[in-house]
Scaffold this active site. Structure first.
Site, mmCIF file in Angstrom:
data_model
loop_
_atom_site.group_PDB
_atom_site.id
_atom_site.type_symbol
_atom_site.label_atom_id
_atom_site.label_comp_id
_atom_site.label_asym_id
_atom_site.label_seq_id
_atom_site.Cartn_x
_atom_site.Cartn_y
_atom_site.Cartn_z
ATOM 1 N N ASP A 31 0.853 -1.192 0.000
ATOM 2 C CA ASP A 31 0.000 0.000 0.000
ATOM 3 C C ASP A 31 0.887 1.239 0.000
ATOM 4 O O ASP A 31 1.892 1.288 0.706
ATOM 5 C CB ASP A 31 -0.898 -0.013 1.248
ATOM 6 N N ASN A 85 -13.341 -3.835 3.189
ATOM 7 C CA ASN A 85 -14.359 -2.802 3.360
ATOM 8 C C ASN A 85 -15.293 -2.817 2.158
ATOM 9 O O ASN A 85 -14.870 -3.077 1.036
ATOM 10 C CB ASN A 85 -13.701 -1.422 3.476
ATOM 11 N N HIS A 96 -10.909 -5.289 -2.623
ATOM 12 C CA HIS A 96 -9.526 -5.576 -2.249
ATOM 13 C C HIS A 96 -9.464 -5.984 -0.785
ATOM 14 O O HIS A 96 -10.337 -5.642 0.000
ATOM 15 C CB HIS A 96 -8.609 -4.382 -2.516
ATOM 16 N N HIS A 98 -7.105 -5.864 2.607
ATOM 17 C CA HIS A 98 -5.950 -5.276 3.291
ATOM 18 C C HIS A 98 -5.320 -6.352 4.160
ATOM 19 O O HIS A 98 -6.016 -7.030 4.920
ATOM 20 C CB HIS A 98 -6.386 -4.134 4.225
#
Length: 109
Positions: A31, A85, A96, A98
């Protein structure tokens, strides 16, 4: 014509990213705004805006979790958290996962 999302661009190799994993279904990369010392995104190559858009019979979610598990185990062997999320909680309109890890305490937020 709508602009391609940044995750689609990364998945197609059009935008540079520090790829940690790539296969036919997904990519994983660091990230660019990390929230932990280990912060990796696992992104499907197929564009789905949210986890709720993935068809029930598609094995993609299992694959994403397997990739996240493997990357997390390699990058943060002491432990890690997986976060997905959806909807207004999402920070980008592309499904995606995390992978958050490292020695610091990770909040639930």
């Amino acid at each position: 014509m709508t602009e391609e999302c940044v995750f689609c661009s990364i998945a197609k190799g059009k935008t540079d990213a520090d790829l940690l994993h790539e296969d036919e279904q997904a990519v994983a990369f660091a990230d660019t705004s990390p929230q932990a010392s280990v912060h990796v995104l696992v992104v499907p190559k197929t564009h789905y805006e949210a986890i709720t858009d993935v068809p029930d019979d598609d094995p993609l979610l299992s694959h994403l979790l397997t990739v996240a598990r493997d990357v997390g185990s390699e990058r943060s062997p002491e432990g890690f958290r997986l976060v997905i999320n959806t909807g207004i909680q999402a920070d980008a309109p592309h499904l995606h996962v995390h992978v958050l890890g490292g020695p610091e305490r990770l909040s639930l937020v």
